[in-house]
Write an enzyme that holds these catalytic residues in place. Structure first.
Site, PDB file in Angstrom:
ATOM      1  N   HIS A 232      -9.032  80.915   5.108  1.00 16.62           N
ATOM      2  CA  HIS A 232     -10.116  81.837   5.453  1.00 16.62           C
ATOM      3  C   HIS A 232     -10.798  82.340   4.190  1.00 16.62           C
ATOM      4  O   HIS A 232     -10.222  82.345   3.101  1.00 16.62           O
ATOM      5  CB  HIS A 232      -9.605  83.018   6.295  1.00 16.62           C
ATOM      6  CG  HIS A 232      -9.030  84.127   5.472  1.00 16.62           C
ATOM      7  ND1 HIS A 232      -9.799  85.162   4.961  1.00 16.62           N
ATOM      8  CD2 HIS A 232      -7.779  84.341   5.033  1.00 16.62           C
ATOM      9  CE1 HIS A 232      -9.013  85.970   4.254  1.00 16.62           C
ATOM     10  NE2 HIS A 232      -7.798  85.492   4.287  1.00 16.62           N
ATOM     11  N   CYS A 233     -12.062  82.761   4.366  1.00 14.83           N
ATOM     12  CA  CYS A 233     -12.804  83.385   3.268  1.00 14.83           C
ATOM     13  C   CYS A 233     -13.368  84.699   3.791  1.00 14.83           C
ATOM     14  O   CYS A 233     -12.715  85.397   4.547  1.00 14.83           O
ATOM     15  CB  CYS A 233     -13.879  82.448   2.730  1.00 14.83           C
ATOM     16  SG  CYS A 233     -15.059  81.918   3.984  1.00 14.83           S
ATOM     17  N   GLN A 234     -14.584  85.048   3.393  1.00 12.10           N
ATOM     18  CA  GLN A 234     -15.178  86.298   3.854  1.00 12.10           C
ATOM     19  C   GLN A 234     -15.925  86.097   5.178  1.00 12.10           C
ATOM     20  O   GLN A 234     -15.751  86.858   6.110  1.00 12.10           O
ATOM     21  CB  GLN A 234     -16.127  86.852   2.779  1.00 12.10           C
ATOM     22  CG  GLN A 234     -16.655  88.258   3.058  1.00 12.10           C
ATOM     23  CD  GLN A 234     -15.594  89.344   2.950  1.00 12.10           C
ATOM     24  OE1 GLN A 234     -14.588  89.190   2.274  1.00 12.10           O
ATOM     25  NE2 GLN A 234     -15.809  90.455   3.651  1.00 12.10           N
TER      26      GLN A 234
END
Length: 115
Positions: free
Chosen positions: A77-79
């Site tokens: 996951h990222c932002q």
């Protein structure tokens, strides 16, 4: 191969079981401002090299066992979802065929968790 994305509720279930490997691919600055508890940090540009470490090196670097190639519990996951998708593709190209992206990203997580 399974779906390439995982939802917030499925991710919560995985975390409750305590078995998933959640990989945060954001920058260190972003991670320092808040992270999903229990996640490990591998910036998106390091995914290929870090996911290619042997098991002993991976464990010593991240403090968790390296997931097997057939793990369905490897989540990136990222932002906002874009870098997570890139990381998921990189992992799949290394043979982690069931790696998934938490597309909601830390933005959705922090909103739903009220942080």
């Amino acid at each position: 191969a399974k779906d390439k994305e995982i939802s917030y509720s499925d991710l919560k279930t995985l975390l409750k079981k305590g078995s998933g490997i959640i990989v945060d691919v954001r920058s260190k600055d972003e991670v320092d401002r808040g992270r999903i508890s229990g996640s490990i940090h591998i910036p998106v540009e390091n995914v290929e090299s870090d996911m290619s470490l042997d098991s002993a090196e991976f464990k010593s670097k991240f403090g968790v066992a390296k997931p097997s190639l057939d793990s369905s519990e490897l989540i990136f996951h990222c932002q906002m979802g874009r870098r997570g998708a890139v990381a998921t593709e990189k992992a799949r190209s290394l043979g982690f065929n069931d790696a998934r992206n938490y597309a909601g990203g830390y933005k959705e997580w922090s909103e739903k968790e009220g942080k």
